[in-house]
Structures are given as structure tokens and as C-alpha cells.
Scaffold this motif. Structure first.
Motif, mmCIF file in Angstrom:
data_model
loop_
_atom_site.group_PDB
_atom_site.id
_atom_site.type_symbol
_atom_site.label_atom_id
_atom_site.label_comp_id
_atom_site.label_asym_id
_atom_site.label_seq_id
_atom_site.Cartn_x
_atom_site.Cartn_y
_atom_site.Cartn_z
ATOM 1 N N LEU A 1 0.830 -1.202 0.000
ATOM 2 C CA LEU A 1 0.000 0.000 0.000
ATOM 3 C C LEU A 1 0.863 1.250 0.000
ATOM 4 O O LEU A 1 0.586 2.207 -0.732
ATOM 5 C CB LEU A 1 -0.922 -0.007 1.220
ATOM 6 N N PHE A 2 1.936 1.256 0.768
ATOM 7 C CA PHE A 2 2.843 2.404 0.777
ATOM 8 C C PHE A 2 3.553 2.573 -0.560
ATOM 9 O O PHE A 2 3.831 3.694 -0.984
ATOM 10 C CB PHE A 2 3.874 2.272 1.888
ATOM 11 N N ALA A 3 3.848 1.480 -1.230
ATOM 12 C CA ALA A 3 4.496 1.578 -2.542
ATOM 13 C C ALA A 3 3.532 2.151 -3.589
ATOM 14 O O ALA A 3 3.945 2.892 -4.466
ATOM 15 C CB ALA A 3 4.991 0.203 -2.981
ATOM 16 N N ARG A 4 2.255 1.787 -3.487
ATOM 17 C CA ARG A 4 1.265 2.280 -4.450
ATOM 18 C C ARG A 4 0.853 3.710 -4.180
ATOM 19 O O ARG A 4 0.584 4.468 -5.111
ATOM 20 C CB ARG A 4 0.015 1.404 -4.416
ATOM 21 N N VAL A 5 0.768 4.090 -2.908
ATOM 22 C CA VAL A 5 0.321 5.436 -2.533
ATOM 23 C C VAL A 5 1.435 6.092 -1.721
ATOM 24 O O VAL A 5 1.468 6.006 -0.497
ATOM 25 C CB VAL A 5 -0.985 5.371 -1.712
ATOM 26 N N PRO A 6 2.368 6.776 -2.388
ATOM 27 C CA PRO A 6 3.513 7.350 -1.664
ATOM 28 C C PRO A 6 3.131 8.454 -0.689
ATOM 29 O O PRO A 6 3.874 8.743 0.241
ATOM 30 C CB PRO A 6 4.417 7.896 -2.764
ATOM 31 N N LEU B 1 0.808 8.295 1.516
ATOM 32 C CA LEU B 1 0.633 7.630 2.801
ATOM 33 C C LEU B 1 1.972 7.321 3.450
ATOM 34 O O LEU B 1 2.133 7.473 4.661
ATOM 35 C CB LEU B 1 -0.160 6.334 2.639
ATOM 36 N N ALA B 2 2.916 6.901 2.652
ATOM 37 C CA ALA B 2 4.237 6.561 3.189
ATOM 38 C C ALA B 2 4.925 7.791 3.762
ATOM 39 O O ALA B 2 5.659 7.697 4.745
ATOM 40 C CB ALA B 2 5.097 5.924 2.106
ATOM 41 N N ALA B 3 4.694 8.946 3.158
ATOM 42 C CA ALA B 3 5.310 10.168 3.657
ATOM 43 C C ALA B 3 4.691 10.606 4.983
ATOM 44 O O ALA B 3 5.355 11.234 5.802
ATOM 45 C CB ALA B 3 5.156 11.275 2.624
ATOM 46 N N ARG B 4 3.439 10.252 5.220
ATOM 47 C CA ARG B 4 2.752 10.682 6.433
ATOM 48 C C ARG B 4 2.921 9.720 7.595
ATOM 49 O O ARG B 4 2.642 10.069 8.732
ATOM 50 C CB ARG B 4 1.262 10.850 6.144
ATOM 51 N N VAL B 5 3.372 8.514 7.318
ATOM 52 C CA VAL B 5 3.489 7.495 8.355
ATOM 53 C C VAL B 5 4.953 7.143 8.543
ATOM 54 O O VAL B 5 5.664 6.874 7.587
ATOM 55 C CB VAL B 5 2.688 6.231 7.969
ATOM 56 N N ARG B 6 5.387 7.142 9.780
ATOM 57 C CA ARG B 6 6.751 6.737 10.082
ATOM 58 C C ARG B 6 6.737 5.231 10.315
ATOM 59 O O ARG B 6 6.057 4.718 11.194
ATOM 60 C CB ARG B 6 7.263 7.448 11.315
ATOM 61 N N VAL B 7 7.485 4.507 9.534
ATOM 62 C CA VAL B 7 7.508 3.050 9.612
ATOM 63 C C VAL B 7 8.676 2.635 10.498
ATOM 64 O O VAL B 7 9.811 3.071 10.295
ATOM 65 C CB VAL B 7 7.641 2.426 8.204
ATOM 66 N N ALA B 8 8.395 1.808 11.476
ATOM 67 C CA ALA B 8 9.438 1.309 12.367
ATOM 68 C C ALA B 8 10.138 0.143 11.691
ATOM 69 O O ALA B 8 9.514 -0.829 11.295
ATOM 70 C CB ALA B 8 8.837 0.863 13.684
#
Length: 120
Positions: A71-76, A78-85
């Protein structure tokens, strides 16, 4: 009022299940009151609420664990708004503690303590 009582008696546990999946606390207080009044079975209310709460917590976690990266790869955005541990990278170096280890020679065995007590 009788129609509400009939609805609670017929569909109360389903309402508890759906309510605890979504919100939890407010629905559980109302379900406890309905069980106190005799509209719902008291042992069934906490069991239903516990199972719904567990499913409500585990379903989003499992979905994120399984499909989160895609999902983060498809919608960047979202990835910018969420910090992934992510786990720390391994460098091959061994980290050492800043505190020096105490010498084990200071420790005395029970037999050594007995020898000291006998000689005194």
C-alpha cells in the motif's frame, strides 16, 4: 419501549459485537446495563466484548503487516505521512557496554565463607 426491549433481546449481542469492534467502551457500558436489567445474558456480554475487542485490534494489525508495504508503494503520500518502524541495520560490529564488568573473583562461594567464619 417494548420494541426497543425486543430489539435488544433479539439483536443485543450482535450490537455488542459490532460496537466493540468499532468503539468498545461506550457500547460495553450500555451492554452491561442491559445485562443488569435482564435484557442480555450477563456471561455472554463480556465474552462477546472480549472476542470483538481482540478481533478489532488484530484485524488492522494483520492487514497492515500483510499489505502495508504494498500500500505504501502504491500510494507514496501515505508513506510520507506514516513513520515506519524498521529494525536497526546490522553493521557486523559488536556493541560493548559502557560499564565495565565486575570481576567475578570478588564473589565468594558458600564454602569459602564458612572457612572464613571458622577461622575467625
Amino acid at each position: 419501549m417494548e420494541s426497543l426491549q425486543g430489539f435488544i433481546e433479539n439483536h443485543g449481542l450482535l450490537a455488542v459485537l459490532v460496537g466493540c469492534l468499532l468503539e468498545g467502551e461506550t457500547v460495553l457500558v450500555l451492554a452491561g446495563f442491559a445485562a443488569h436489567m435482564g435484557y442480555l445474558s450477563l456471561p455472554e456480554v463480556p465474552v462477546t466484548a472480549a472476542l470483538a475487542g481482540l478481533a478489532g485490534d488484530q484485524a488492522p494489525y494483520t492487514a497492515g503487516r500483510r499489505w502495508g508495504e504494498a500500500l505504501f508503494a502504491r500510494v507514496p503520500v501515505l508513506a510520507a505521512r506514516v513513520r515506519v518502524a524498521r529494525p536497526p541495520r546490522r553493521t557486523g560490529r559488536v556493541r560493548r557496554s559502557r560499564r565495565p564488568e565486575r570481576s567475578r573473583s570478588r564473589r565468594r562461594s558458600p564454602s569459602a565463607c564458612a572457612d572464613l567464619a571458622a577461622s575467625a
